[in-house]
Design an enzyme around this catalytic site. Structure first.
Site, PDB file in Angstrom:
ATOM      1  N   GLY A  82      -5.203   2.091  17.894  1.00  0.00           N
ATOM      2  CA  GLY A  82      -4.291   1.776  16.846  1.00  0.00           C
ATOM      3  C   GLY A  82      -3.815   3.167  16.028  1.00  0.00           C
ATOM      4  O   GLY A  82      -4.772   4.038  16.197  1.00  0.00           O
TER       5      GLY A  82
ATOM      6  N   GLU B 110      -5.890  13.236  -2.423  1.00  0.00           N
ATOM      7  CA  GLU B 110      -5.559  13.985  -1.064  1.00  0.00           C
ATOM      8  C   GLU B 110      -5.784  12.725  -0.210  1.00  0.00           C
ATOM      9  O   GLU B 110      -5.115  12.623   0.852  1.00  0.00           O
ATOM     10  CB  GLU B 110      -6.720  14.923  -0.736  1.00  0.00           C
TER      11      GLU B 110
ATOM     12  N   LYS C 257       0.817  -1.237   0.004  1.00  0.00           N
ATOM     13  CA  LYS C 257       0.011  -0.125   0.165  1.00  0.00           C
ATOM     14  C   LYS C 257       0.875   1.331  -0.044  1.00  0.00           C
ATOM     15  O   LYS C 257       0.472   2.340  -0.576  1.00  0.00           O
ATOM     16  CB  LYS C 257      -0.887  -0.101   1.117  1.00  0.00           C
TER      17      LYS C 257
ATOM     18  N   ASP D  42     -10.468   3.614   2.238  1.00  0.00           N
ATOM     19  CA  ASP D  42     -10.537   2.755   3.547  1.00  0.00           C
ATOM     20  C   ASP D  42     -11.314   3.859   4.374  1.00  0.00           C
ATOM     21  O   ASP D  42     -12.222   3.150   4.970  1.00  0.00           O
ATOM     22  CB  ASP D  42      -9.308   2.228   3.974  1.00  0.00           C
TER      23      ASP D  42
ATOM     24  N   GLY E  95     -16.136  -5.866  10.546  1.00  0.00           N
ATOM     25  CA  GLY E  95     -15.027  -4.931   9.520  1.00  0.00           C
ATOM     26  C   GLY E  95     -15.943  -5.275   7.963  1.00  0.00           C
ATOM     27  O   GLY E  95     -15.302  -4.643   6.995  1.00  0.00           O
TER      28      GLY E  95
ATOM     29  N   GLY F  42      -1.758   2.918  12.923  1.00  0.00           N
ATOM     30  CA  GLY F  42      -1.214   2.402  11.689  1.00  0.00           C
ATOM     31  C   GLY F  42      -1.886   2.933  10.418  1.00  0.00           C
ATOM     32  O   GLY F  42      -2.895   3.962  10.608  1.00  0.00           O
ATOM     33  N   GLY F  43      -1.645   2.345   9.309  1.00  0.00           N
ATOM     34  CA  GLY F  43      -2.431   2.764   7.875  1.00  0.00           C
ATOM     35  C   GLY F  43      -3.686   2.840   7.993  1.00  0.00           C
ATOM     36  O   GLY F  43      -4.374   3.983   7.680  1.00  0.00           O
TER      37      GLY F  43
ATOM     38  N   ASN G  31      -4.876   2.289  -1.736  1.00  0.00           N
ATOM     39  CA  ASN G  31      -5.616   0.814  -1.847  1.00  0.00           C
ATOM     40  C   ASN G  31      -6.189   0.738  -3.294  1.00  0.00           C
ATOM     41  O   ASN G  31      -6.684  -0.224  -3.430  1.00  0.00           O
ATOM     42  CB  ASN G  31      -6.589   0.683  -0.636  1.00  0.00           C
TER      43      ASN G  31
END
Ligand code: NAP
Length: 275
Positions: free
Chosen positions: A125, A78, A66, A102, A235, A127-128, A87
């Site tokens: 979290g 952006e 990614k 995402d 999810g 992260g990404g 993604n």
């Protein structure tokens, strides 16, 4: 000529994206197909050039590419630059432009659980995926977001960038009863026996617990949240909505997300509950 799209990743065999997009192509009478392509990190540049040369209409990018894909694209939008991750890649003539769906996919899923914009949100979290979610929550007007993470410095940095608060994990655990929505964005939960990324002992009854991990569908985090009397959101919605935003970028058509959430939930062995 028949159009084609793809998802690249390593591993890739488990991906549900080919099933989802092929179904939407069929439902919408589009003569196209969607291929899973196994690409190892050392082959990423050549893979990107091949997708270009062989005329892919666009493609999805999954772990671990990614971030690494960015230098091989002709530009990013952006959302992708906020997350420093791509993604979804869209073809525009000879150019490939990277995007990230995402965060917005997550917010669309969250909205199905009727949150209020002044709900107190804890994001677990940094992260990404958490980055995309933090920026998308901000854009959607959620005004009270606190970020916690195993590596606290990353929570502080993300909170600064998104005008949110940060809290250490132990403070968040102690004060958990004050949060209306708890969002689990870490990679913990993929294995059944893993410890939770945060203790839910102090979660308040009726709070909404959201996990972005969708396989397994019933993660240890969601199971524990149910035990504590929380409402839960898995999810699958995020996965389907992020895909639908990409599908619309490629084809201009909004696919049927409700039916897809039901089908994928059942495919993953879960019971679909129509909220
Ligand atoms: P990432 O960038 O690698 O971030 C991983 C996060 O997990 C970091 O915050 C990391 O904390 C934390 N973490 C990892 N192991 C931990 C542990 N043992 N205890 C506590 N925290 C731990 O990964 P990502 O791209 O954000 O993806 C995270 C998850 O989201 C993955 O499971 C992915 O499959 C899922 N996801 C789902 C969707 C969807 O459509 N539903 C979309 C995107 C991603 P540190 O900073 O301390 O390392």
């Amino acid at each position: 000529m028949k159009k084609w799209y793809a998802v690249i990743g390593d591993p890739i065999a488990h991906s549900l994206s080919p099933f989802m997009h092929d179904t939407w192509f069929q439902e919408n009478g589009i003569d196209a197909s969607f291929l899973p392509i196994h690409v190892e990190p050392s082959e990423l540049k050549e893979a990107c050039e091949s997708l270009q040369l062989l005329g892919a209409g666009g493609f999805n990018v999954t772990l671990p590419h990614k971030q690494a894909i960015i230098p091989f694209l002709d530009g990013i939008d952006e959302a992708a630059s906020e997350m420093n991750a791509v993604n979804t890649v869209v073809r525009n003539g000879k150019n490939f432009k990277g995007s990230n769906t995402d965060g917005d996919g997550f917010v669309q899923s969250l909205l199905t659980a009727d949150p209020r914009t002044d709900d107190k949100i804890l994001l677990v979290g940094a992260g990404g995926a958490a980055r995309g979610i933090a920026f998308a929550l901000d854009r959607a007007g959620f005004s009270d977001v606190t970020i916690t993470n195993r590596t606290f410095r990353r929570a502080e940095e993300l909170a600064e960038e998104t005008a949110s608060e940060s809290m250490t994990k132990s403070d968040a655990e102690q004060n958990l009863g004050g949060f209306d929505i708890i969002i689990q964005t870490t990679s913990v939960g993929l294995a059944e026996d893993e410890a939770l990324p945060i203790s839910l002992e102090n979660a308040k009854t009726g709070a909404l617990a959201v996990d972005i991990v969708y396989n397994p569908i019933d993660t240890p985090f969601l199971k524990k949240a149910e035990e504590k009397g929380c409402r839960t959101l898995n999810g699958v919605g995020m996965f389907v909505y992020q895909g639908a935003i990409g599908f619309e970028k490629w084809t201009g058509i909004k696919p049927d997300t409700e039916k897809m959430i039901k089908v994928i939930t059942e495919k993953l062995g879960g019971n679909y509950v129509n909220r």
